[in-house]
Design a protein around this motif. Structure first.
Motif, mmCIF file in Angstrom:
data_model
loop_
_atom_site.group_PDB
_atom_site.id
_atom_site.type_symbol
_atom_site.label_atom_id
_atom_site.label_comp_id
_atom_site.label_asym_id
_atom_site.label_seq_id
_atom_site.Cartn_x
_atom_site.Cartn_y
_atom_site.Cartn_z
ATOM 1 N N SER A 72 0.806 -1.240 0.471
ATOM 2 C CA SER A 72 0.125 -0.046 -0.222
ATOM 3 C C SER A 72 0.542 0.943 0.471
ATOM 4 O O SER A 72 0.350 2.239 -0.571
ATOM 5 N N TYR A 73 1.526 1.096 0.731
ATOM 6 C CA TYR A 73 2.781 2.491 1.155
ATOM 7 C C TYR A 73 3.853 3.145 -0.755
ATOM 8 O O TYR A 73 4.308 3.638 -0.738
ATOM 9 N N ILE A 74 4.144 1.288 -1.424
ATOM 10 C CA ILE A 74 4.954 1.660 -2.548
ATOM 11 C C ILE A 74 3.547 2.605 -3.488
ATOM 12 O O ILE A 74 4.128 2.899 -4.446
ATOM 13 N N PHE A 75 2.426 1.902 -3.125
ATOM 14 C CA PHE A 75 1.379 2.455 -4.189
ATOM 15 C C PHE A 75 1.293 4.128 -3.877
ATOM 16 O O PHE A 75 1.371 4.973 -4.937
ATOM 17 N N VAL A 76 0.915 4.285 -2.893
ATOM 18 C CA VAL A 76 1.600 6.221 -2.344
ATOM 19 C C VAL A 76 2.246 6.687 -2.821
ATOM 20 O O VAL A 76 2.753 8.068 -3.684
ATOM 21 N N ASP A 77 3.804 6.192 -2.421
ATOM 22 C CA ASP A 77 5.118 6.461 -3.226
ATOM 23 C C ASP A 77 5.029 6.261 -4.780
ATOM 24 O O ASP A 77 5.471 7.453 -5.158
ATOM 25 N N ILE A 78 4.629 5.812 -5.851
ATOM 26 C CA ILE A 78 4.335 5.944 -6.679
ATOM 27 C C ILE A 78 3.355 7.076 -7.214
ATOM 28 O O ILE A 78 4.079 7.708 -7.900
ATOM 29 N N LEU A 79 2.205 7.715 -6.658
ATOM 30 C CA LEU A 79 1.726 8.019 -6.269
ATOM 31 C C LEU A 79 2.260 9.241 -6.731
ATOM 32 O O LEU A 79 2.546 10.877 -6.979
ATOM 33 N N LYS A 80 2.899 9.827 -5.535
ATOM 34 C CA LYS A 80 4.301 10.641 -5.477
ATOM 35 C C LYS A 80 4.739 11.364 -6.429
ATOM 36 O O LYS A 80 5.149 12.112 -6.572
ATOM 37 N N ARG A 81 5.400 10.111 -6.498
ATOM 38 C CA ARG A 81 6.929 10.350 -7.546
ATOM 39 C C ARG A 81 5.973 11.377 -8.658
ATOM 40 O O ARG A 81 6.264 11.527 -9.447
ATOM 41 N N VAL A 82 4.497 10.641 -9.011
ATOM 42 C CA VAL A 82 4.684 10.730 -10.719
ATOM 43 C C VAL A 82 3.762 12.680 -10.510
ATOM 44 O O VAL A 82 4.345 12.991 -11.298
ATOM 45 N N LEU A 83 3.517 12.643 -8.791
ATOM 46 C CA LEU A 83 2.898 14.213 -8.899
ATOM 47 C C LEU A 83 4.004 14.763 -9.148
ATOM 48 O O LEU A 83 4.020 16.267 -9.829
ATOM 49 N N LYS A 84 5.039 14.879 -9.098
ATOM 50 C CA LYS A 84 6.352 15.451 -9.184
ATOM 51 C C LYS A 84 6.616 15.238 -10.521
ATOM 52 O O LYS A 84 6.872 16.660 -10.766
ATOM 53 N N TYR A 85 7.034 14.087 -10.843
ATOM 54 C CA TYR A 85 7.003 14.477 -12.306
ATOM 55 C C TYR A 85 6.395 15.321 -12.720
ATOM 56 O O TYR A 85 7.580 15.958 -13.958
ATOM 57 N N ASP A 86 4.887 14.926 -12.260
ATOM 58 C CA ASP A 86 4.287 16.441 -13.539
ATOM 59 C C ASP A 86 4.381 17.933 -13.080
ATOM 60 O O ASP A 86 3.584 18.213 -13.559
ATOM 61 N N GLY A 87 5.095 17.498 -12.258
ATOM 62 C CA GLY A 87 5.415 19.094 -11.627
ATOM 63 C C GLY A 87 4.489 20.096 -10.642
ATOM 64 O O GLY A 87 4.295 21.217 -10.382
ATOM 65 N N TYR A 88 4.046 18.584 -9.781
ATOM 66 C CA TYR A 88 3.763 19.175 -8.427
ATOM 67 C C TYR A 88 4.281 19.793 -7.013
ATOM 68 O O TYR A 88 5.080 18.798 -7.278
ATOM 69 N N ALA A 89 3.822 20.230 -6.449
ATOM 70 C CA ALA A 89 4.712 20.648 -5.449
ATOM 71 C C ALA A 89 3.846 19.525 -3.881
ATOM 72 O O ALA A 89 2.737 19.995 -4.164
ATOM 73 N N VAL A 90 4.347 18.698 -3.617
ATOM 74 C CA VAL A 90 3.766 17.617 -2.833
ATOM 75 C C VAL A 90 3.522 17.940 -1.449
ATOM 76 O O VAL A 90 4.413 18.024 -1.100
ATOM 77 N N LYS A 91 3.176 17.914 -0.472
ATOM 78 C CA LYS A 91 2.824 18.364 0.886
ATOM 79 C C LYS A 91 2.041 16.794 0.644
ATOM 80 O O LYS A 91 1.177 16.036 1.612
ATOM 81 N N HIS A 92 2.527 16.067 1.653
ATOM 82 C CA HIS A 92 2.321 14.025 1.908
ATOM 83 C C HIS A 92 2.188 14.475 3.589
ATOM 84 O O HIS A 92 3.083 14.610 3.916
ATOM 85 N N VAL A 93 1.212 13.972 4.627
ATOM 86 C CA VAL A 93 0.735 13.859 5.637
ATOM 87 C C VAL A 93 0.318 12.087 5.699
ATOM 88 O O VAL A 93 -0.206 11.721 5.304
ATOM 89 N N MET A 94 0.972 11.409 6.593
ATOM 90 C CA MET A 94 0.538 10.084 6.897
ATOM 91 C C MET A 94 0.596 9.957 8.807
ATOM 92 O O MET A 94 0.971 10.620 9.678
#
Ligand code: AMP
Ligand code: ZN
Length: 455
Positions: free
Chosen positions: A44-66
């Motif tokens: 589940s956390y690998i999936f979230v990590d991929i999501l974050k990486r894709v968002l960053k790849y697309d130029g978004y600044a991500v604020k991630h809270v867990m």
């Protein structure tokens, strides 16, 4: 292609448009730190990590809270049973806080081994009790709560669209309810605050306007998510079992308290890692940790590679043969890439196909297929730089040279040689160098000290 994500709320793949231009607020339900997180959790956390990486790849600044659930998660998600943390503390004879920190540290180590980036903010439920009490007070003031013998409950019948995330058919559920209602008014009502019961029964408890007790699990996520990301934010993730209860309740109480709809724009849910026809879970018995994979000779990143081989919304069957195949494929991949020379170019054609795959609801099997296709393509140029770019998403250390495991005996011989060298005993230093070579290791002296490599 623009980023599209499957939104559980609409049941469809949608174009991703965040609330604020290029900034994304992301909340992920985190671990309940009463025991080791197994490789199913980590999928589940690998999936979230991929999501974050894709968002960053697309130029978004991500604020991630867990969040870190260190109180209030009962053995049944439906407000019954024991508190998992309390149970573990009693069994191990330790303080709940020590148990939480112990397992959280191991969880973080596993993140590093699997190249999962840590969230920007880790938040523990026990460090946000006051905020949770404040949120319950808002719900109470709006007339949405009631008191029973064992706590303060949320009245779900007061919410018109309760259950929209899971598309629950509440009337059918009520009619077919066989679950003991107790003092609850509706089957779907849930605890916001639970009373401790008799004094001294619990290790963790706090005062509140309603009595001494502890917060419910759902209120924890609503409170902390909105504390750090605002009363409305972009993406919320979790495992798919959270849809009908935990996330349904988070939505009900947050939309009621903050008066904003939707509370979260995109809900993403990962499918499970399966083992022997069922969800890999502690209650089902057989689970494995990253440390156990390592003990059996697998590298954690081969497990990451294994996970990327299935789309996050598809179940993934784990067994040793499948993991062995993944390890072999991963090793082969690294060996092929190790031979690449930088020709000064970047293969844009494959990178475009790659970007289309990752933007199509994080299609990692598709992205890996493109990588393999490029590697096999004899005429393709610019492979090395294309791999470097793809690595921003894969996180598989594909370009990292192998860190050779150096046995303790070799390290000792190398240290002895270094001592000989420092004392200008060249004969002894040479002799030790030869011994090391016979054992298959080369010593290179550099300005920073010596390096050992395998021959
Ligand atoms: P827990 O510590 O039990 O709260 O679980 C942490 C996370 O792991 C949750 O988001 C779960 O949905 C997820 N999870 C648990 N078991 C599995 C599994 N077998 N496969 C994938 N995710 C899982
Ligand atoms: Zn949660």
């Amino acid at each position: 292609m623009k980023l599209h994500l499957h939104n559980t709320l609409s049941g469809k793949k949608e174009e991703f448009v965040p609330l604020h231009d290029k900034e994304v607020g992301l909340y992920s339900c985190g671990p309940t730190v009463y025991w080791y997180q197994h490789i199913g959790n980590l999928r589940s956390y690998i999936f979230v990590d991929i999501l974050k990486r894709v968002l960053k790849y697309d130029g978004y600044a991500v604020k991630h809270v867990m969040n870190v659930t260190d109180v209030g998660h009962l053995t049944s998600d439906a407000d019954t049973g024991e508190d998992k943390m309390e149970k573990a503390a009693a069994q191990e004879g330790k303080k709940a806080e020590d148990i939480a920190n112990y397992y959280l540290n191991i969880f973080k180590d596993d993140f590093h081994k699997l190249n999962i980036s840590e969230p920007d903010i880790w938040c523990k439920a026990t460090e946000h009790i006051q905020e949770q009490v404040e949120m319950i007070k808002i719900l109470e003031a709006k007339g949405l709560t009631y008191k029973t013998n064992d706590g303060i409950y949320f009245d779900t019948s007061k919410i018109d669209d309760y259950g929209k995330l899971a598309r629950l058919h509440i009337e059918d559920m009520e009619a077919g309810a066989r679950v003991e209602l107790g003092e609850k008014k509706n089957k779907t009502d849930f605890a916001l605050w639970k009373f401790s019961g008799e004094k001294g029964r619990r290790l963790q408890e706090w005062g509140s306007p309603w009595g001494v007790g502890f917060p419910g699990w759902h209120i924890e996520c609503s409170t902390m998510a909105s504390k750090y990301l605002g009363e409305q934010f972009d993406v919320h993730t979790g495992g798919k079992e959270h849809v009908p209860v935990h996330h349904t309740n988070e939505i009900a109480q947050s939309e009621a308290a903050f008066g904003k709809k939707p509370w979260v724009k995109y809900w993403l849910h990962g499918e499970w890692l399966m083992f022997k026809d069922g969800k890999m879970s502690k209650s089902a018995g057989e689970i494995y940790t990253v440390a156990e994979l390592e003990k059996r000779g697998f590298s954690p990143l081969a497990y990451r590679y294994f996970c990327l081989g299935a789309h996050y919304k598809k179940p993934l069957n784990f067994d040793w043969e499948a993991l062995t195949n993944a390890q072999n494929a991963y090793d082969r991949l690294k060996n092929i890439i190790a031979e690449f020379k930088d020709d000064g170019q970047t293969n844009e054609q494959y990178l475009t196909a790659f970007a289309d795959a990752i933007n199509d609801d994080l299609d990692m099997p598709g992205a890996l297929a493109i990588l393999w296709e490029m590697l096999r393509d004899q005429r393709a140029e610019g492979k090395l730089r294309a791999v470097r770019k793809m690595e921003e998403i894969f996180g598989l250390d594909l370009l990292k040279k192998e860190n050779v495991e150096i046995p303790a005996e070799i390290k000792k011989l190398a240290a002895e040689r270094e001592t000989a060298r420092q004392s200008k005993d060249w004969a002894k230093a040479d002799e030790l160098r030869k011994v090391l070579e016979e054992k298959g290791f080369l010593i290179k002296d550099t300005p920073e000290g010596f390096e050992i490599t395998k021959t």
